[in-house]
Write a protein that holds these residues in place. Sequence first.
Motif, PDB file in Angstrom:
ATOM      1  N   GLY A  46      47.367  52.978  -6.090  1.00 20.99           N
ATOM      2  CA  GLY A  46      47.214  51.754  -4.779  1.00 20.99           C
ATOM      3  C   GLY A  46      46.604  51.232  -6.713  1.00 20.99           C
ATOM      4  O   GLY A  46      45.892  51.414  -7.173  1.00 20.99           O
ATOM      5  N   ILE A  47      47.043  49.743  -6.656  1.00 19.92           N
ATOM      6  CA  ILE A  47      46.302  48.341  -7.417  1.00 19.92           C
ATOM      7  C   ILE A  47      45.729  47.319  -6.908  1.00 19.92           C
ATOM      8  O   ILE A  47      46.129  46.944  -6.000  1.00 19.92           O
ATOM      9  CB  ILE A  47      47.334  48.570  -8.595  1.00 19.92           C
ATOM     10  N   ILE A  48      44.183  47.669  -7.338  1.00 20.13           N
ATOM     11  CA  ILE A  48      43.853  46.316  -6.595  1.00 20.13           C
ATOM     12  C   ILE A  48      43.873  44.671  -7.738  1.00 20.13           C
ATOM     13  O   ILE A  48      43.166  45.065  -9.100  1.00 20.13           O
ATOM     14  CB  ILE A  48      41.997  46.585  -6.166  1.00 20.13           C
ATOM     15  N   SER A  49      44.525  43.725  -7.519  1.00 22.04           N
ATOM     16  CA  SER A  49      44.394  42.908  -8.473  1.00 22.04           C
ATOM     17  C   SER A  49      44.288  41.452  -8.575  1.00 22.04           C
ATOM     18  O   SER A  49      44.340  40.928  -7.581  1.00 22.04           O
ATOM     19  CB  SER A  49      45.458  42.107  -9.251  1.00 22.04           C
ATOM     20  N   PRO A  50      42.239  41.804  -8.390  1.00 23.03           N
ATOM     21  CA  PRO A  50      42.263  40.425  -8.360  1.00 23.03           C
ATOM     22  C   PRO A  50      42.411  38.672  -9.000  1.00 23.03           C
ATOM     23  O   PRO A  50      42.978  38.925 -10.124  1.00 23.03           O
ATOM     24  CB  PRO A  50      40.247  40.361  -8.870  1.00 23.03           C
ATOM     25  N   VAL A  51      42.322  37.610  -8.259  1.00 19.60           N
ATOM     26  CA  VAL A  51      43.430  36.629  -8.507  1.00 19.60           C
ATOM     27  C   VAL A  51      41.841  35.669  -9.939  1.00 19.60           C
ATOM     28  O   VAL A  51      40.791  36.347  -9.762  1.00 19.60           O
ATOM     29  CB  VAL A  51      42.990  35.742  -7.026  1.00 19.60           C
ATOM     30  N   HIS A  52      42.451  35.192 -10.533  1.00 22.39           N
ATOM     31  CA  HIS A  52      42.207  34.250 -11.677  1.00 22.39           C
ATOM     32  C   HIS A  52      40.900  33.387 -11.243  1.00 22.39           C
ATOM     33  O   HIS A  52      41.450  32.655  -9.969  1.00 22.39           O
ATOM     34  CB  HIS A  52      43.626  33.853 -12.183  1.00 22.39           C
ATOM     35  N   ASP A  53      40.519  33.378 -11.422  1.00 18.67           N
ATOM     36  CA  ASP A  53      38.640  32.172 -11.416  1.00 18.67           C
ATOM     37  C   ASP A  53      39.618  30.559 -11.221  1.00 18.67           C
ATOM     38  O   ASP A  53      39.091  29.831 -10.398  1.00 18.67           O
ATOM     39  CB  ASP A  53      38.611  31.785 -12.769  1.00 18.67           C
ATOM     40  N   SER A  54      40.869  29.617 -11.688  1.00 17.10           N
ATOM     41  CA  SER A  54      40.981  28.712 -11.472  1.00 17.10           C
ATOM     42  C   SER A  54      42.058  28.789 -10.175  1.00 17.10           C
ATOM     43  O   SER A  54      42.707  27.850 -10.061  1.00 17.10           O
ATOM     44  CB  SER A  54      42.455  28.209 -12.944  1.00 17.10           C
ATOM     45  N   TYR A  55      41.882  29.600  -9.337  1.00 17.11           N
ATOM     46  CA  TYR A  55      42.918  30.115  -8.220  1.00 17.11           C
ATOM     47  C   TYR A  55      41.955  28.919  -7.662  1.00 17.11           C
ATOM     48  O   TYR A  55      42.511  27.758  -6.839  1.00 17.11           O
ATOM     49  CB  TYR A  55      43.095  31.066  -7.974  1.00 17.11           C
ATOM     50  N   GLY A  56      40.822  28.144  -7.633  1.00 17.72           N
ATOM     51  CA  GLY A  56      40.613  26.899  -7.109  1.00 17.72           C
ATOM     52  C   GLY A  56      39.935  27.059  -5.192  1.00 17.72           C
ATOM     53  O   GLY A  56      40.163  26.303  -5.010  1.00 17.72           O
ATOM     54  N   LYS A  57      39.820  28.335  -4.881  1.00 15.53           N
ATOM     55  CA  LYS A  57      39.585  28.518  -3.571  1.00 15.53           C
ATOM     56  C   LYS A  57      37.610  28.104  -4.107  1.00 15.53           C
ATOM     57  O   LYS A  57      36.910  28.717  -4.123  1.00 15.53           O
ATOM     58  CB  LYS A  57      39.637  29.865  -3.200  1.00 15.53           C
TER      59      LYS A  57
END
Length: 307
Positions: A46-57
């Motif tokens: 299994g791989i967890i891939s957190p989103v980039h900071d610039s996602y803007g949420k």
Amino acid sequence: MTETTKTHVILLSCGSFNPITKGHIHMFEKAREYLHKSGRFIVIGGIISPVHDSYGKPGLVPSRHRLTMCQLAVQSSDWIRVDPWECYQDTWQTTCSVLEHHRDLMKRVTGCILSNVNTPSSTPVIGQPQNQTPPIYQNHNNMNHKPTAIKLWGKVSESLGKICCVRPHMERFTFVDENANLGTAIRYEEIELRILLLCGSDLLESFCIPGLWKDSDMEVIVGDFGIVVVPRDGVDTERIMNHSSILRKYKDNIVVVKDAMTHPMSIVSSTKSRLALQHGDGHVVDYLSQPVIDYILQSQLYINASG
């Protein structure tokens, strides 16, 4: 089906993980159990891939914190790992591009082309040689050397480790150097390997929102890769899929994890966790693992409504 004739699967989950919860880990475990019970699949990693900071949420804390929390959440797991590639890019990456990155990476590491969900019989799979080096696990004199799911994932992880570098400011994490000299490609016995996107029903619902996803990306995600959905209790996934022509088209590529029993982890979310932290709610221990809670308190994260 024997172990080598089943489809070997790597589950990839993309998201904010802001913060990572017990629910996220439960989703991986529940999906793996369901796929194994189906008799058709073996989940090897299994791989967890957190989103980039610039996602803007709004309220999204920096990736260095989210990566650390994810690492703490899976530190006792022997099959789930955290991948920082998405966070280390120059800008936000689409889910489609993250899937394609990991597919191409696995191809480079193993020396093989991973099977697409639509073309399992015609696409080269693990074991079909890219060079003439002897297969690592093949030993006709000793059948005990055949690969197991853990052995295969361990060997792939070991191979990734050989081509990893360390980012100075985040020494606990490694990332794959795209320019590294991979050397001789690794070969395994003939098995079929796929990367499947693991998600909740909320992501499935988002596919039905007009203009939110590019049709071309959805075609690749659902059509080429396939998805495993762990729905929240009471969510009608059949109704959701009927609202999208692409989801209907590739319905056979969507595995919905069904469970007759209600599990408390199915209602856990990052939003509830942040609110519990902001209000000093003791129920936060039900949502987050203790190492994650300790890190949040130490780093003073989520102490106000802005994150």
